[in-house]
Design a protein around this motif. Sequence first.
Motif, PDB file in Angstrom:
ATOM      1  N   GLN A  32      -6.575   3.254  -9.382  1.00 44.44           N
ATOM      2  CA  GLN A  32      -6.423   4.180  -8.261  1.00 44.44           C
ATOM      3  C   GLN A  32      -6.920   3.495  -6.998  1.00 44.44           C
ATOM      4  N   VAL A  33      -6.056   3.479  -5.976  1.00 48.87           N
ATOM      5  CA  VAL A  33      -6.403   2.801  -4.726  1.00 48.87           C
ATOM      6  C   VAL A  33      -6.686   3.775  -3.586  1.00 48.87           C
ATOM      7  N   GLY A  34      -6.321   5.027  -3.725  1.00 51.17           N
ATOM      8  CA  GLY A  34      -6.554   5.992  -2.659  1.00 51.17           C
ATOM      9  C   GLY A  34      -5.819   7.291  -2.901  1.00 51.17           C
ATOM     10  N   VAL A  35      -5.757   8.109  -1.836  1.00 54.47           N
ATOM     11  CA  VAL A  35      -5.080   9.401  -1.895  1.00 54.47           C
ATOM     12  C   VAL A  35      -4.086   9.477  -0.743  1.00 54.47           C
ATOM     13  N   VAL A  60      -8.083   5.518   2.006  1.00 50.99           N
ATOM     14  CA  VAL A  60      -8.748   4.587   1.100  1.00 50.99           C
ATOM     15  C   VAL A  60     -10.176   4.430   1.592  1.00 50.99           C
ATOM     16  N   ASP A  61     -11.156   4.594   0.703  1.00 50.13           N
ATOM     17  CA  ASP A  61     -12.556   4.476   1.094  1.00 50.13           C
ATOM     18  C   ASP A  61     -12.827   3.143   1.773  1.00 50.13           C
ATOM     19  N   GLY A  62     -13.490   3.209   2.939  1.00 48.41           N
ATOM     20  CA  GLY A  62     -13.895   2.008   3.643  1.00 48.41           C
ATOM     21  C   GLY A  62     -12.792   1.297   4.409  1.00 48.41           C
ATOM     22  N   ARG A  63     -11.602   1.890   4.501  1.00 52.34           N
ATOM     23  CA  ARG A  63     -10.487   1.252   5.205  1.00 52.34           C
ATOM     24  C   ARG A  63      -9.889   2.239   6.197  1.00 52.34           C
ATOM     25  N   PRO A  64      -9.247   1.722   7.255  1.00 50.22           N
ATOM     26  CA  PRO A  64      -8.589   2.631   8.202  1.00 50.22           C
ATOM     27  C   PRO A  64      -7.425   3.366   7.523  1.00 50.22           C
ATOM     28  N   ASP A  65      -7.143   4.581   7.994  1.00 52.27           N
ATOM     29  CA  ASP A  65      -6.018   5.345   7.455  1.00 52.27           C
ATOM     30  C   ASP A  65      -4.716   4.578   7.671  1.00 52.27           C
ATOM     31  N   ASP A  66      -3.824   4.670   6.699  1.00 56.11           N
ATOM     32  CA  ASP A  66      -2.509   4.017   6.749  1.00 56.11           C
ATOM     33  C   ASP A  66      -1.471   5.135   6.834  1.00 56.11           C
ATOM     34  N   ARG A  67      -0.751   5.221   7.955  1.00 57.92           N
ATOM     35  CA  ARG A  67       0.172   6.339   8.207  1.00 57.92           C
ATOM     36  C   ARG A  67       1.603   6.000   7.780  1.00 57.92           C
ATOM     37  N   TYR A  68       2.298   7.056   7.309  1.00 59.24           N
ATOM     38  CA  TYR A  68       3.682   6.920   6.853  1.00 59.24           C
ATOM     39  C   TYR A  68       4.506   8.107   7.321  1.00 59.24           C
ATOM     40  N   LEU A  87       1.151  18.296   0.483  1.00 53.72           N
ATOM     41  CA  LEU A  87       1.167  17.591  -0.792  1.00 53.72           C
ATOM     42  C   LEU A  87       0.067  16.544  -0.794  1.00 53.72           C
ATOM     43  N   ALA A  88      -0.485  16.256  -1.952  1.00 55.41           N
ATOM     44  CA  ALA A  88      -1.463  15.176  -2.076  1.00 55.41           C
ATOM     45  C   ALA A  88      -1.282  14.509  -3.432  1.00 55.41           C
ATOM     46  N   TRP A  89      -1.280  13.184  -3.429  1.00 58.03           N
ATOM     47  CA  TRP A  89      -1.147  12.403  -4.657  1.00 58.03           C
ATOM     48  C   TRP A  89      -2.262  11.379  -4.754  1.00 58.03           C
ATOM     49  N   ASN A  90      -2.763  11.142  -5.965  1.00 60.00           N
ATOM     50  CA  ASN A  90      -3.571   9.962  -6.235  1.00 60.00           C
ATOM     51  C   ASN A  90      -2.605   8.792  -6.301  1.00 60.00           C
ATOM     52  N   VAL A  91      -2.945   7.672  -5.677  1.00 59.27           N
ATOM     53  CA  VAL A  91      -2.075   6.508  -5.639  1.00 59.27           C
ATOM     54  C   VAL A  91      -2.620   5.465  -6.608  1.00 59.27           C
ATOM     55  N   PHE A  92      -1.784   5.061  -7.575  1.00 58.92           N
ATOM     56  CA  PHE A  92      -2.149   4.049  -8.553  1.00 58.92           C
ATOM     57  C   PHE A  92      -1.261   2.821  -8.348  1.00 58.92           C
ATOM     58  N   ALA A  93      -1.882   1.637  -8.279  1.00 57.25           N
ATOM     59  CA  ALA A  93      -1.144   0.395  -8.030  1.00 57.25           C
ATOM     60  C   ALA A  93      -1.644  -0.686  -8.991  1.00 57.25           C
ATOM     61  N   PRO A  94      -0.880  -1.785  -9.122  1.00 58.02           N
ATOM     62  CA  PRO A  94      -1.302  -2.865 -10.024  1.00 58.02           C
ATOM     63  C   PRO A  94      -2.435  -3.706  -9.439  1.00 58.02           C
ATOM     64  N   ASN A 130       8.888  -2.971  -6.796  1.00 59.58           N
ATOM     65  CA  ASN A 130       9.208  -3.163  -8.221  1.00 59.58           C
ATOM     66  C   ASN A 130       8.786  -1.991  -9.101  1.00 59.58           C
ATOM     67  N   ASN A 131       8.860  -0.780  -8.576  1.00 58.41           N
ATOM     68  CA  ASN A 131       8.435   0.423  -9.312  1.00 58.41           C
ATOM     69  C   ASN A 131       7.031   0.272  -9.876  1.00 58.41           C
ATOM     70  N   SER A 132       6.146  -0.371  -9.123  1.00 59.63           N
ATOM     71  CA  SER A 132       4.805  -0.661  -9.621  1.00 59.63           C
ATOM     72  C   SER A 132       3.754   0.336  -9.159  1.00 59.63           C
ATOM     73  N   ILE A 133       4.127   1.301  -8.312  1.00 66.26           N
ATOM     74  CA  ILE A 133       3.156   2.254  -7.781  1.00 66.26           C
ATOM     75  C   ILE A 133       3.489   3.650  -8.305  1.00 66.26           C
ATOM     76  N   ALA A 134       2.466   4.357  -8.756  1.00 66.26           N
ATOM     77  CA  ALA A 134       2.638   5.723  -9.258  1.00 66.26           C
ATOM     78  C   ALA A 134       1.899   6.689  -8.343  1.00 66.26           C
ATOM     79  N   LEU A 135       2.558   7.795  -8.017  1.00 64.41           N
ATOM     80  CA  LEU A 135       1.958   8.870  -7.237  1.00 64.41           C
ATOM     81  C   LEU A 135       1.803  10.060  -8.165  1.00 64.41           C
TER      82      LEU A 135
END
Length: 161
Positions: A32-35, A60-68, A87-94, A130-135
């Motif tokens: 988990q990398v953030g929300v 992400v804790d300790g990092r500036p917000d990343d907007r989309y 909506l809110a998702w936990n973000v999981f990455a490799p 590469n379909n590597s991130i899950a929300l």
Amino acid sequence: MRRSSVVAIIAATMITASAGAAEAQQQMKRVQVGVLECRGAASIGFIVGSVTNLGCVLHVDGRPDDRYIAVIQKVGLDLGLTEQTGLAWNVFAPVAQLGQGDLSGTYAGADASATLGIGVGGNVLVGGSNNSIALQPVSVQGQVGVSIAAGLESLELRPGR
């Protein structure tokens, strides 16, 4: 009787989506990398689908917000009108740390929601590089209006301001 059937269909769709995401999660080790939190204005369901525009922020804790900027497209049963959506998702990455804009891409999954006044829903999405991130839903989607939806959903994320 109809209301019970609709709730049962929504619950079954959400369980199936969660099981599929859990299986995909096990096949590829992710951390988990953030929300990712998204908010949007009114949307109208057109029986066979809808399009919703959202503003999103990756926290992400300790990092500036990343907007989309996000566009959600649904295909399937989608009837009604919602005034606002959150909506809110936990973000999981490799990897443990993503760079600015790394969530950009297209995600897909199952969706189910019901609203009468205040409503709930849920969706599990997989995509990105590469379909590597899950929300995965932090809790459930919240919306205000009158609607019912169940089907397939795609989410396109683009870097925002």
